[in-house]
Scaffold this motif. Structure first.
Motif: not given
Length: 205
Positions: A52-53, A56-57, A114, A117, A121
């Motif tokens: 997911s990381l 998302q990035f 960003r 954020q 995580r």
């Protein structure tokens, strides 16, 4: 090893401010099949979190470089736990709600840049790995099943490495002072969560 020595090791090696209640490992050993089932899902979630990381990035090349091998390791750990369940003739069963992780998630800061954020995580994942490492260490030292002691010793070393990966990535994208301050806030929050969380032997966390 005395309780004082265990507390010292927890604080110096992992930074955790509150060691696991020493009663946990005895309760866990009596429910080892439940621990293994929960552990399997923890490894699956850890692999999914890293994926997911990365998704998302996507612009963070260093993040991808560091976490892709972690995904492979976490999935390998999932397979290892499944093997331990199979050896004992135990079914995987259904996933359980992880109240520890849920409360960590609730403590995340929303908003900000960003990079901030991303930092939230990374800090959350680092804490999960650190607490897992601490508990695997207890299992490797205390339980009577010799094969599982070796199993958890191996996983303890791996989880410690993943914890370092997440903290190093936070330092890659955020200032050292910010990381130091915010990480300490996470550690304080995690200690409060652990203090108030029900002690149960059917969960890794």
């Amino acid at each position: 090893m005395t309780n004082e020595q265990k507390q010292y090791a927890t604080k110096t090696m992992l930074g955790l401010k509150l060691p696991t209640d020493p009663r946990w490992v005895n309760i866990a050993e009596k429910n080892i099949e439940e621990i293994l089932i929960d552990h399997a899902y923890c490894e699956q979630k850890a692999a999914s979190s890293c994926i997911s990381l990365i998704i998302q990035f996507p612009e963070k090349e260093k993040l991808r470089e560091v976490l892709m091998p972690v995904v492979s390791e976490e999935w390998a750990h999932f397979r290892m736990v499944i093997k331990e369940l199979d050896k004992r003739g135990l079914p995987l069963g259904n996933p359980r709600k992880d109240l520890y992780v849920h409360q960590l998630y609730e403590g995340m800061k929303r908003g900000g840049s960003r990079e901030e954020q991303l930092g939230e995580r990374l800090f959350m994942n680092a804490l999960i790995e650190a607490r897992s490492c601490e508990r695997f260490r207890l299992l490797s030292l205390e339980i009577s099943d010799e094969s599982l002691r070796e199993f958890y010793h191996e996983l303890m070393i791996s989880e410690a490495g993943h914890y370092v990966n997440f903290i190093d990535l936070a330092k890659e994208y955020l200032s050292e002072n910010y990381v130091k301050q915010r990480w300490n806030e996470w550690l304080e929050m995690e200690a409060n969560i652990m203090k108030n969380l029900e002690l149960r032997g059917d969960r890794v966390h």
